[in-house]
Structure formats: C-alpha cells, structure tokens
Scaffold this active site. Sequence first.
Site, mmCIF file in Angstrom:
data_model
loop_
_atom_site.group_PDB
_atom_site.id
_atom_site.type_symbol
_atom_site.label_atom_id
_atom_site.label_comp_id
_atom_site.label_asym_id
_atom_site.label_seq_id
_atom_site.Cartn_x
_atom_site.Cartn_y
_atom_site.Cartn_z
ATOM 1 C CG HIS A 200 24.559 104.138 52.177
ATOM 2 N ND1 HIS A 200 23.307 103.999 51.644
ATOM 3 C CD2 HIS A 200 24.622 103.264 53.220
ATOM 4 C CE1 HIS A 200 22.629 103.096 52.327
ATOM 5 N NE2 HIS A 200 23.409 102.631 53.289
ATOM 6 C CG ASP B 232 22.474 95.395 55.784
ATOM 7 O OD1 ASP B 232 21.849 95.884 54.826
ATOM 8 O OD2 ASP B 232 23.509 95.922 56.254
ATOM 9 C CG HIS C 100 27.388 93.348 60.052
ATOM 10 N ND1 HIS C 100 27.473 92.384 59.067
ATOM 11 C CD2 HIS C 100 27.231 94.534 59.397
ATOM 12 C CE1 HIS C 100 27.380 92.961 57.880
ATOM 13 N NE2 HIS C 100 27.227 94.262 58.050
ATOM 14 N NE ARG D 132 35.321 109.871 80.053
ATOM 15 C CZ ARG D 132 36.353 109.051 80.204
ATOM 16 N NH1 ARG D 132 36.445 108.315 81.308
ATOM 17 N NH2 ARG D 132 37.278 108.948 79.266
#
Length: 455
Positions: A171, A303, A281, A257
């Site tokens: 983008h 996508d 992906h 964590r």
Amino acid sequence: MNVTRVIHSARLVSGGTLTLDAWVAFAGDTVSAVGTGDCWRGLAGSTSKSASAADFAPVSVSTRGGGTPAAASAAEIVDACGRWLTPGFIDIHCHGAGGAAFDDGLSGIRTALAVHRAHGTTRSVLSLVTAQLFDLESRLGIIAAAAEADPLVLGAHLEGPFLDAAFRGAHDPALLRAADAAATDRLLFASHGYLRQITLAPELPGAGAAITRFVDAGVAVAIGHSAADYSQACAAFNAGASVLTHAFNAMHGIHHRAPGPVVAAMRSGGVTLEIINDGVHVHPEVVRLAFAGAPGRIALVTDAMAATGFGDGEYRLGSLAVVVVDGVARLAVDARSVDRTVDRMVDRTIGVVDRVGGAVIGSARDEAAAVCGAIAGSTLTLDAALRRAVFEVGIPIAEAVTALTETPARAIGRAHDLGLLAPGFAADAVLLSDDFAVEEVFAAGQRLSFDIPPR
C-alpha cells in the site's frame, strides 16, 4: 416451485460433512432439496433432459422460492458420475485477475470475475487497495452498481486507507491516513450499503470510533496491516471487529512472550482468520496450525491481483508498480525507492532490531529493500487453494471446503443463504474431478460457461 436442475450421483461436501451418492435439486436460483440414492427421479418429469459436462446451454431461471419442490417437465439432469460436488466458492478478499483490477471500473470487474468464476468462485467481495478518498468513493459507487446488477457480486472490501505505515505491505505510504469521522461517513455513504468489509489498524488514532461506526452500519471490520499487539487486537475484537485480514502477513507474528494478533483472533470466538494458501504467504505447517487453532473459522482467500490467470510481467497495484516472477507478485524495487525508504528510517540507519524477538535483522538498507520488494497480493485462485489445503497441508476435505464456502459466508453476514448446498440456500455449486480440478460451475441456478480454461 418447479425443479429446474438436478445434479445426482455426486460426492457431496457441504456443511462439514461428506455424503456419497448424493443429489441436489435446484428450483430457479435456490436449492430446493437434497438427498441420496435415486429418489431424485420423483422430482423430475418424464420429459426431463440429461446434460453432459460438455452441455453448457443455460436453462431459464424461475423467481426465487423454496420449500418442497414440485415435479417439473423440463428439469436438466446432470450426472455427476461420482465427482466432487461442493457449494460455490466465496472469496471475501480479492483484487483482480486476467490483467485487470477491481479498481479499473466495470470493465476490469467483468474481466477479473470471469477468471475467478472459471475456477469455482461463484460469489465475490471486491477488494480495493489504498487510494485517495475521492478515488475510493468513486470505486465504491461503481462496485455498488455492479452488485445491484449482478447478485454474484457481494459488495466491496476496503483494504485501507486506515493502515499502519510500518506494516503497509503493498500500500502506498503517502496515501495512508488515520481514521476520522468525516472520512468514515464519506466511505459509508459512497458505498450505498454495499461495503461488506473494511481492513484497518486498530492502534491508529480514531480507529476505536471507526470500528464502532462501521460495525453499527453492518460492515465486517477486519484487523490487518497493523502493528497491534495481543492486547490491542483483543480490544478491537471485543469492540466488534470480526475478521483478521490475511493472518500472519502484515502484522506481528506469534512469539512465546508476545502472542500478537493471530493468537488474539484464535482465542476470540467468532473471529474469522483469512489465510492466503498459496505456499508463498504462509508455510503449509503454519496453515495447519491455523486450522487447528481456529477450527471452523478459517476463510481461505486469494488476495489475487491482476496477474492471476494472466502470467508473469509488470503490473500496478493501486498506485504502486509490481513485478510478477514465477507467479509471485512483489513491489518493484529500484534504487530511488530504497533511498527514500532509508531516509524515512531516521533513527534506524545503523541496525534494525526486531521489536518482538530482539534479533538483529540487518541494516536499514537491507530492510528498506525488503519493504520495497514486499509481497504484493497473489496469483492464487480458490480451487488451487483447495488443492493445496488437501494435498500439501493435509486438511480433511470437509474442513477445506468449509473454509471456501460456509466460513466466508458467515464472515460477511450471509450464513443464512450462502455457503451450503441445503434447501433455501443459493443454487451455487461446483463439480470437481478426483484431484479437485474445476469441471462445471453453477451460480444462482445457472450453468456458467467460460472462454477461459479453468486450469
């Protein structure tokens, strides 16, 4: 209502179950009955006609209806010959195909949809990449008009512009912005009620109010292209967000964590996780992890961008240049792009430390090159995603089909009439070979024909 078509002798996969020697009857654009064995014969009159896989002549479609079907004198009988029969595939995240993007207007929409329909996608949400607000308003209006004219077009998905620049992927960073009430209202108004989904970053200013506004308007809010941590993602899902856009991509990953947004989505009941199962992906083992961690809540999406079904070469995704090599789409990298990105990394020019694990991942220039060459969508089709899910990932066929049908329908609020081959649901179906190659596609009760080979 009269039966217009019966598909029999199929391996039916619908609603998470496999049924052998199954049949499905259509009455116009609606499924009127399902069953097993030969009892379908009582639904068709003596003058019913048989159809082979080579017969692509459309039948007349009656008005919508349901209930117990009456006998018909001209029902088309399709012998599945033991092939797989599934509900039509539903893609809730797709940008284009056939050399065209959904941003390109009605002509581009028709071109791209023809490719995906040939691969079994019968209903589509049309995704738009980040652009200027006035451009998005215009494109939303065009999609609304397309949806009014074609029930197979479900509406629009806005992927942007309310995204985090650090996780922007493909983008344009110059067009990203924080959400505000005025922009939100403009986009909703321009969509004429056909905005089905919006992807946003919940940590941005104004995002909380935007989530509420969109949810109240009936829009599925998706979290994506976001720097949100586990707590921020949980808060967004608690506020009404219900989808995780292309899970594992353009977001923090899972760390022991810092569990991040993927785990937040897994623990939030009712949240759908999109997965782009193209082998690029997301690694197959991670796809398997996602199915195990969110059973019944994985939506396989493409996508897909313009190169899908069109081949390698140079393309554009929104305002950005993309190069596709061996079917993998990435932002075009040039020295000037890298230099501009390095300039923006003001305090990170010596070394970049991963914010989660603390591992050094290279110089600022190396990171800039990686950002500039980010994955830019896919060239995936949903039938290929199904084959990969079953043969490479090892997902049971019933679960894989659910991820292409029932789950995406539920994600956009259409679980009542899409995603199943059951009485009262849309007469959308796909017949596939033993190895899941698409052979016949039916949408709204009509047999679709294509100039594009499905594989």
